[in-house]
Design a protein around this motif. Sequence first.
Motif, short mmCIF file in Angstrom:
data_model
loop_
_atom_site.label_atom_id
_atom_site.label_comp_id
_atom_site.label_asym_id
_atom_site.label_seq_id
_atom_site.Cartn_x
_atom_site.Cartn_y
_atom_site.Cartn_z
N LEU A 32 44.93 28.90 44.17
CA LEU A 32 45.54 29.78 43.17
C LEU A 32 46.13 29.03 41.98
CD1 LEU A 32 47.16 32.43 45.50
CD2 LEU A 32 45.64 32.94 43.58
N VAL A 33 46.62 27.81 42.21
CA VAL A 33 47.24 27.07 41.10
C VAL A 33 46.21 26.77 40.00
CG1 VAL A 33 48.44 24.95 40.45
CG2 VAL A 33 49.09 26.16 42.54
N PRO A 34 45.07 26.16 40.30
CA PRO A 34 44.08 25.97 39.22
C PRO A 34 43.52 27.29 38.70
CG PRO A 34 43.16 25.27 41.33
CD PRO A 34 44.63 25.49 41.54
N PHE A 35 43.41 28.30 39.57
CA PHE A 35 42.94 29.60 39.11
C PHE A 35 43.87 30.15 38.04
CE2 PHE A 35 42.01 34.26 40.37
CZ PHE A 35 40.93 34.32 39.51
N GLY A 36 45.18 29.96 38.23
CA GLY A 36 46.13 30.38 37.21
C GLY A 36 45.89 29.68 35.89
N GLY A 37 45.58 28.39 35.93
CA GLY A 37 45.29 27.66 34.70
C GLY A 37 44.01 28.12 34.03
N LEU A 38 43.00 28.38 34.82
CA LEU A 38 41.71 28.82 34.27
C LEU A 38 41.83 30.22 33.66
CD1 LEU A 38 39.44 27.47 37.12
CD2 LEU A 38 39.60 26.57 34.80
N GLY B 240 49.83 34.03 37.70
CA GLY B 240 50.35 35.39 37.69
C GLY B 240 50.04 36.12 38.98
N ARG B 241 50.79 37.17 39.25
CA ARG B 241 50.59 37.91 40.50
C ARG B 241 49.21 38.54 40.59
NH1 ARG B 241 56.15 39.83 39.63
NH2 ARG B 241 57.51 38.55 40.93
N ASP B 242 48.64 38.91 39.45
CA ASP B 242 47.32 39.53 39.49
C ASP B 242 46.24 38.57 39.95
OD1 ASP B 242 47.55 38.02 37.14
OD2 ASP B 242 46.06 39.24 36.10
N ALA B 243 46.54 37.24 39.92
CA ALA B 243 45.55 36.25 40.35
C ALA B 243 45.31 36.32 41.86
CB ALA B 243 46.00 34.84 39.96
N ILE B 244 46.30 36.75 42.61
CA ILE B 244 46.19 36.69 44.08
C ILE B 244 45.12 37.65 44.61
CG2 ILE B 244 47.43 36.80 46.26
CD1 ILE B 244 49.99 36.19 44.62
N PRO B 245 45.19 38.95 44.31
CA PRO B 245 44.12 39.83 44.81
C PRO B 245 42.75 39.45 44.26
CG PRO B 245 45.55 41.01 43.28
CD PRO B 245 46.23 39.71 43.59
N ARG B 246 42.71 38.91 43.05
CA ARG B 246 41.42 38.49 42.50
C ARG B 246 40.85 37.31 43.29
NH1 ARG B 246 41.99 38.15 36.00
NH2 ARG B 246 39.79 37.59 36.24
N MET B 247 41.71 36.36 43.68
CA MET B 247 41.23 35.24 44.49
C MET B 247 40.79 35.71 45.87
SD MET B 247 40.46 32.13 45.00
CE MET B 247 40.94 31.47 43.41
N VAL B 248 41.53 36.64 46.45
CA VAL B 248 41.12 37.20 47.75
C VAL B 248 39.73 37.83 47.63
CG1 VAL B 248 41.63 38.97 49.48
CG2 VAL B 248 43.48 37.56 48.55
N GLN B 249 39.48 38.55 46.55
CA GLN B 249 38.16 39.15 46.33
C GLN B 249 37.08 38.08 46.23
OE1 GLN B 249 39.12 41.56 42.81
NE2 GLN B 249 38.67 43.39 44.00
N MET B 250 37.38 36.97 45.55
CA MET B 250 36.39 35.90 45.40
C MET B 250 36.05 35.28 46.75
SD MET B 250 37.88 34.18 41.90
CE MET B 250 36.64 32.89 41.72
N VAL B 251 37.06 35.13 47.61
CA VAL B 251 36.81 34.60 48.95
C VAL B 251 35.98 35.59 49.75
CG1 VAL B 251 37.87 33.91 51.13
CG2 VAL B 251 38.88 33.16 48.95
N ARG B 252 36.37 36.86 49.71
CA ARG B 252 35.65 37.89 50.46
C ARG B 252 34.21 38.02 50.00
NH1 ARG B 252 38.02 39.28 55.24
NH2 ARG B 252 40.25 39.72 54.99
#
Length: 365
Positions: free
Chosen positions: A156-162, A306-318
Amino acid sequence: MKAAVLKSFSAPLDIQDLPDPAPGTGEVVVDVVAAGVVSYAANVFNGSRNYPLELPIVPGPGGVGRVRATGPDATRLKPGDWVFIDSTIRSRDNVANPEQILLGWTFRTPAALPLHRTYHHGCYAEQVLAPAENVTPIGQIEPADAGRWAALGRLLVPFGGLLAGNLQAGETLVVNGGTGGFGSAGVAVALAMGAGRVVVTGRNQQTLEDLVARFGRRVRTVRVTGDETCDRQSICDAADGPIDMVLDFLPREASAAQVRAAVLSVKLGGRVILMGGLRGEQGYLGLNYNWLMHNETTVRGAWMYGRDAIPRMVQMVRAGLIDLGQFELAEFGLDEANEAVAYAAANARPRQLTVLRPDRGAINR
């Protein structure tokens, strides 16, 4: 509940029994199943990192677990739900410019002390109290897989930067300092987001070669020399075309010249996201005003996500875009917290994931 407590910077973690937390309005109690241990945890616990925190404290910035109880205002979360516990807690009384802390880890300013004292104990415990907005459902998983899901904290940390840099599909990205834990995770996330080419800089040749072997032809590598002009040219040569964005994860030990080598390689209108650890005099980058203006370069700092990054990352894993199996997993029971800290320090490889499992006793490895 049982917890690993840091009572002194000169003593190891102490396994103690603490009162069970109880949720109030806007709060959730989670049974912690897995919590990551970063490679530099020992330096936080011995005080050499100089992180602001008040002792005693239960460390543990984030993790994975199951909801135990919710406050009376919860509308969706329910006991038994698998969730990710986000460590970045923001004050609710100043939405435009909130104070921020990392749960069980540190606070940024003296004004954030009320947050640090309220959400003081982190995830190196059987239970943790967190704000409801810091608890994100991840869907059903097998308990045995919880350790791998703790990798969300790494990704999530690099995802936040991207996301802060608005990386677009097909673009060329430079991950500056890409052989560390967050940098190499950033390579995986950028490719999952559709980056056309990722140029990775670093000093560890073996790690650079491993990234190419894992991710294929979209990854190019540059082994840095410390010569700013030479390294910048090598980055441009590896990109073989315009560079749209730089994501910098250089560590504390790096120099401003290493940052500039990547920053000055971006195309007209390029973006630079700074997420690394430079401190003191090395933090003064010496970027030229005239160049920044005429090259229309955006330079932005980004802290966490940001908080919105978390469900988006979960979707990417799923969806299979991110493979949690890429991490080498070492799990320790809560009673083995000090062994886990030592192991993480001695095995600071980019793909290594060291995890505490408060749901278990000692684990035979």
